[in-house]
Scaffold this motif. Structure first.
Motif, short mmCIF file in Angstrom:
data_model
loop_
_atom_site.label_atom_id
_atom_site.label_comp_id
_atom_site.label_asym_id
_atom_site.label_seq_id
_atom_site.Cartn_x
_atom_site.Cartn_y
_atom_site.Cartn_z
N LEU A 196 -0.05 -23.52 -17.15
CA LEU A 196 0.11 -22.10 -16.85
C LEU A 196 -0.59 -21.29 -17.93
CD1 LEU A 196 3.84 -22.13 -15.74
CD2 LEU A 196 1.81 -22.18 -14.30
N VAL A 197 -1.37 -20.30 -17.50
CA VAL A 197 -2.24 -19.54 -18.39
C VAL A 197 -1.67 -18.15 -18.64
CG1 VAL A 197 -4.59 -18.63 -18.63
CG2 VAL A 197 -4.22 -20.83 -17.54
N CYS B 268 -7.51 -13.84 -21.66
CA CYS B 268 -6.88 -14.93 -22.41
C CYS B 268 -6.81 -16.17 -21.54
CB CYS B 268 -5.47 -14.53 -22.87
SG CYS B 268 -4.70 -15.79 -23.93
N ARG B 269 -7.12 -17.31 -22.10
CA ARG B 269 -7.06 -18.58 -21.38
C ARG B 269 -6.08 -19.54 -22.05
NH1 ARG B 269 -7.81 -16.74 -17.22
NH2 ARG B 269 -7.60 -18.80 -16.37
N GLN B 270 -5.26 -19.04 -22.98
CA GLN B 270 -4.31 -19.90 -23.69
C GLN B 270 -3.16 -20.29 -22.77
OE1 GLN B 270 -3.10 -18.90 -27.71
NE2 GLN B 270 -4.63 -17.27 -27.72
N GLU B 271 -2.55 -21.41 -23.09
CA GLU B 271 -1.39 -21.86 -22.33
C GLU B 271 -0.21 -20.92 -22.57
OE1 GLU B 271 1.24 -25.86 -21.43
OE2 GLU B 271 -0.37 -25.94 -22.91
N ALA B 272 0.49 -20.59 -21.50
CA ALA B 272 1.64 -19.69 -21.57
C ALA B 272 2.87 -20.42 -22.11
CB ALA B 272 1.94 -19.11 -20.21
N ALA B 273 3.61 -19.75 -22.95
CA ALA B 273 4.88 -20.27 -23.46
C ALA B 273 6.05 -19.43 -22.98
CB ALA B 273 4.85 -20.30 -24.99
N TRP B 274 5.78 -18.20 -22.55
CA TRP B 274 6.83 -17.24 -22.18
C TRP B 274 6.59 -16.68 -20.79
CZ3 TRP B 274 10.85 -17.28 -25.25
CH2 TRP B 274 10.67 -17.71 -26.56
N PRO C 218 12.49 -22.38 -9.96
CA PRO C 218 11.45 -22.83 -9.01
C PRO C 218 11.01 -21.73 -8.04
CG PRO C 218 13.28 -24.38 -9.08
CD PRO C 218 13.67 -23.20 -9.92
N GLU C 219 11.90 -20.83 -7.68
CA GLU C 219 11.57 -19.77 -6.73
C GLU C 219 10.78 -18.62 -7.36
OE1 GLU C 219 15.60 -18.80 -8.45
OE2 GLU C 219 14.65 -20.59 -7.69
N SER C 220 10.39 -18.74 -8.63
CA SER C 220 9.68 -17.66 -9.31
C SER C 220 8.29 -17.41 -8.74
CB SER C 220 9.57 -17.96 -10.81
OG SER C 220 8.70 -19.05 -11.02
N GLY C 221 7.71 -18.41 -8.08
CA GLY C 221 6.39 -18.23 -7.50
C GLY C 221 5.26 -18.43 -8.49
N VAL C 222 5.57 -18.70 -9.74
CA VAL C 222 4.51 -18.87 -10.74
C VAL C 222 3.77 -20.17 -10.46
CG1 VAL C 222 4.05 -19.26 -13.18
CG2 VAL C 222 5.67 -17.51 -12.47
N GLY C 223 2.45 -20.06 -10.46
CA GLY C 223 1.62 -21.22 -10.23
C GLY C 223 1.35 -21.47 -8.76
N GLY C 224 1.88 -20.60 -7.91
CA GLY C 224 1.70 -20.82 -6.49
C GLY C 224 1.40 -19.54 -5.76
N SER C 225 2.42 -18.95 -5.14
CA SER C 225 2.19 -17.85 -4.21
C SER C 225 2.04 -16.48 -4.86
CB SER C 225 3.36 -17.80 -3.22
OG SER C 225 4.57 -17.57 -3.91
N GLU C 226 2.52 -16.29 -6.06
CA GLU C 226 2.47 -14.95 -6.67
C GLU C 226 1.20 -14.79 -7.49
OE1 GLU C 226 5.22 -12.48 -9.76
OE2 GLU C 226 6.21 -13.58 -8.20
N PRO C 227 0.35 -13.82 -7.18
CA PRO C 227 -0.90 -13.66 -7.92
C PRO C 227 -0.64 -13.12 -9.32
CG PRO C 227 -0.63 -11.88 -6.35
CD PRO C 227 0.50 -12.85 -6.12
N ARG C 228 -1.52 -13.49 -10.24
CA ARG C 228 -1.46 -12.95 -11.59
C ARG C 228 -2.06 -11.56 -11.58
NH1 ARG C 228 -3.39 -15.99 -16.42
NH2 ARG C 228 -5.22 -14.88 -15.77
N VAL C 229 -1.50 -10.67 -12.36
CA VAL C 229 -2.00 -9.29 -12.46
C VAL C 229 -2.23 -9.01 -13.93
CG1 VAL C 229 -1.49 -6.87 -12.09
CG2 VAL C 229 -0.74 -8.56 -10.43
#
Length: 84
Positions: A5-6, A12-18, A67-78
């Motif tokens: 996860l970015v 920024c292309r660093q890995e996300a921690a938060w 799991p239902e957060s949508g991160v990495g799948g259906s929710e676009p990054r803004v």
């Protein structure tokens, strides 16, 4: 989470921690949560951006994302430089 996860900060292309969980009360129901991801270097900047607009609801470690957060799948990054 096996997926890399970015950070959501522009460029920024660093890995996300938060995970910064937020919503815009003028657009979203009270229980709706959108998620921006942050690396350690951009966490405070993104929290301040969302907090200044009273959008920030919580900050949690990426490992604790539901799991239902949508991160990495259906929710676009803004990017914080784009309108919400």
């Amino acid at each position: 989470m096996a997926e890399h996860l970015v950070c959501s900060a522009k460029g920024c292309r660093q890995e996300a921690a938060w995970a910064l969980r937020w919503n815009n009360p003028k657009l979203h129901t009270a229980d709706r949560r959108k998620t921006w991801l942050a690396c350690p270097d951009h966490r405070v900047h993104l929290e301040n951006f969302l907090g200044a607009r009273s959008f920030l609801r919580e900050t949690i470690p990426v490992a604790d994302l539901p799991p239902e957060s949508g991160v990495g799948g259906s929710e676009p990054r803004v990017s914080p430089d784009e309108p919400t």
